[in-house]
Design an enzyme around this catalytic site. Structure first.
Site, mmCIF file in Angstrom:
data_model
loop_
_atom_site.group_PDB
_atom_site.id
_atom_site.type_symbol
_atom_site.label_atom_id
_atom_site.label_comp_id
_atom_site.label_asym_id
_atom_site.label_seq_id
_atom_site.Cartn_x
_atom_site.Cartn_y
_atom_site.Cartn_z
ATOM 1 N N LYS A 8 13.112 -1.338 0.465
ATOM 2 C CA LYS A 8 14.360 -0.633 0.143
ATOM 3 C C LYS A 8 15.025 -0.074 1.405
ATOM 4 O O LYS A 8 16.212 -0.283 1.629
ATOM 5 C CB LYS A 8 14.100 0.524 -0.843
ATOM 6 C CG LYS A 8 13.476 0.086 -2.156
ATOM 7 C CD LYS A 8 13.272 1.262 -3.106
ATOM 8 C CE LYS A 8 12.269 2.286 -2.626
ATOM 9 N NZ LYS A 8 10.887 1.764 -2.486
ATOM 10 N N ARG A 83 14.429 7.947 -9.600
ATOM 11 C CA ARG A 83 13.069 7.429 -9.757
ATOM 12 C C ARG A 83 12.480 7.790 -11.106
ATOM 13 O O ARG A 83 11.357 7.389 -11.396
ATOM 14 C CB ARG A 83 12.174 8.037 -8.667
ATOM 15 C CG ARG A 83 11.896 7.105 -7.483
ATOM 16 C CD ARG A 83 11.110 7.915 -6.454
ATOM 17 N NE ARG A 83 10.249 7.113 -5.643
ATOM 18 C CZ ARG A 83 10.552 6.705 -4.407
ATOM 19 N NH1 ARG A 83 11.705 6.991 -3.867
ATOM 20 N NH2 ARG A 83 9.683 6.004 -3.721
ATOM 21 N N ARG A 122 3.152 -0.161 8.166
ATOM 22 C CA ARG A 122 4.444 0.516 8.415
ATOM 23 C C ARG A 122 4.286 1.647 9.423
ATOM 24 O O ARG A 122 3.343 2.411 9.379
ATOM 25 C CB ARG A 122 4.979 1.097 7.104
ATOM 26 C CG ARG A 122 6.177 2.043 7.308
ATOM 27 C CD ARG A 122 7.015 2.238 6.085
ATOM 28 N NE ARG A 122 6.292 2.757 4.928
ATOM 29 C CZ ARG A 122 6.812 2.811 3.709
ATOM 30 N NH1 ARG A 122 8.049 2.387 3.488
ATOM 31 N NH2 ARG A 122 6.096 3.280 2.700
ATOM 32 N N ARG A 155 3.100 7.317 8.158
ATOM 33 C CA ARG A 155 3.339 8.322 7.123
ATOM 34 C C ARG A 155 2.026 8.699 6.441
ATOM 35 O O ARG A 155 1.215 7.835 6.133
ATOM 36 C CB ARG A 155 4.327 7.784 6.085
ATOM 37 C CG ARG A 155 5.775 7.898 6.530
ATOM 38 C CD ARG A 155 6.725 7.107 5.667
ATOM 39 N NE ARG A 155 6.500 7.229 4.231
ATOM 40 C CZ ARG A 155 7.264 6.629 3.310
ATOM 41 N NH1 ARG A 155 8.297 5.884 3.680
ATOM 42 N NH2 ARG A 155 7.013 6.778 2.033
ATOM 43 N N ARG A 166 0.947 6.108 -5.728
ATOM 44 C CA ARG A 166 2.396 5.831 -5.771
ATOM 45 C C ARG A 166 2.686 4.605 -6.630
ATOM 46 O O ARG A 166 3.680 4.584 -7.360
ATOM 47 C CB ARG A 166 2.933 5.629 -4.347
ATOM 48 C CG ARG A 166 3.110 6.959 -3.624
ATOM 49 C CD ARG A 166 3.041 6.793 -2.134
ATOM 50 N NE ARG A 166 4.191 6.097 -1.581
ATOM 51 C CZ ARG A 166 4.186 5.504 -0.398
ATOM 52 N NH1 ARG A 166 3.099 5.507 0.341
ATOM 53 N NH2 ARG A 166 5.270 4.909 0.037
#
Ligand code: ADP
Ligand code: ADP
Ligand code: ZN
Length: 210
Positions: A8, A83, A122, A155, A166
């Protein structure tokens, strides 16, 4: 829209390069507020680090505030919001009051294997929020942002346990929204398991209609 790690943020960056408009990422706003030591960021991070959602109330408030800024008057892109169904209903109300509506909801599809790998690899710039991938979008100098020279970090919510949580929360709380937007006739699915450019080509096919 799309599960965590679907791309995203990466596609949002490409979209706003082409269609000049602000990209409004609730996750990034929370991370920025946290690094600036703002109370809202500190409160939000208690939920974020374990992979839980921040409350609808706090989230809706920061979005309402952001949408009231002048640069959102001629259009905007939402990344990672809404969300939950409650957030989608709150958003509809905000948009009504602004006299506008969503043109399109793009849903980026991906398999869990790909999502796990992407979140593990990431890295994010502490200063400007630019996202990297250690293999597919590696910085020229290890640990350093190409754009601003800032430090790259992993993160806290990209840990294995948080990612599991998640993905579960995505299934239960966020996925039902797809039906909400499909019923309105504005949902467009894009295959996220392709190169950055190929995904963007598919996004363009949708946005080119508007
Ligand atoms: P999201 O905002 O949905 O969580 P990101 O845009 O941050 O997803 O992407 C998650 C990770 O996967 C990042 O490391 C990013 O560089 C990488 N990534 C995103 N899209 C692709 C793609 N099409 N191919 C390979 N890696 C990708
Ligand atoms: P990703 O798509 O990879 O999960 P985001 O940056 O969109 O990354 O979100 C990171 C975290 O911020 C989420 O896991 C959640 O804790 C919080 N967050 C972001 N957007 C929302 C939202 N709309 N509602 C509640 N919490 C949110
Ligand atoms: Zn940077």
């Amino acid at each position: 829209m799309g599960p965590p790690g679907a791309g995203k943020g990466s596609q949002s960056a490409k979209i706003v390069e082409h269609y000049v408009m602000p990209s409004i990422s609730t996750g990034q706003m929370f991370r920025d507020a946290y690094s600036n030591n703002e109370p809202i960021g500190i409160e939000a991070m208690k939920f974020i680090k374990n992979g839980n959602l921040v409350s609808d109330d706090i989230t809706n408030k920061i979005v309402a505030l952001r949408l009231s800024k002048q640069d959102a008057e001629d259009g905007f892109l939402l990344d990672g919001y809404p969300r939950t169904v409650a957030q989608a209903i709150a958003l509809d109300k905000m948009l009504d009051e602004m006299g506008t509506k969503l043109d399109a909801v793009i849903n980026i599809l991906s398999s869990n294997d790909v999502l796990f790998e992407r979140m593990e690899q990431r890295r994010v710039c502490r200063t400007c929020g630019t996202t990297y991938h250690l293999r597919f979008k590696a910085p020229s100098v290890e640990g350093v942002c190409d754009k601003c020279g800032g430090e790259l970090y992993q993160r806290e919510d990209d840990s294995h346990e948080s990612v599991m949580n998640r993905l579960m929360i995505y299934e239960t709380k966020t996925k039902p929204l797809l039906d909400y937007y499909d019923k309105k006739g504005i949902l467009f699915n894009v295959n996220g398991m392709q190169s950055f450019d190929k995904v963007y080509e598919d996004v363009e096919l949708v946005l080119g209609e508007f």
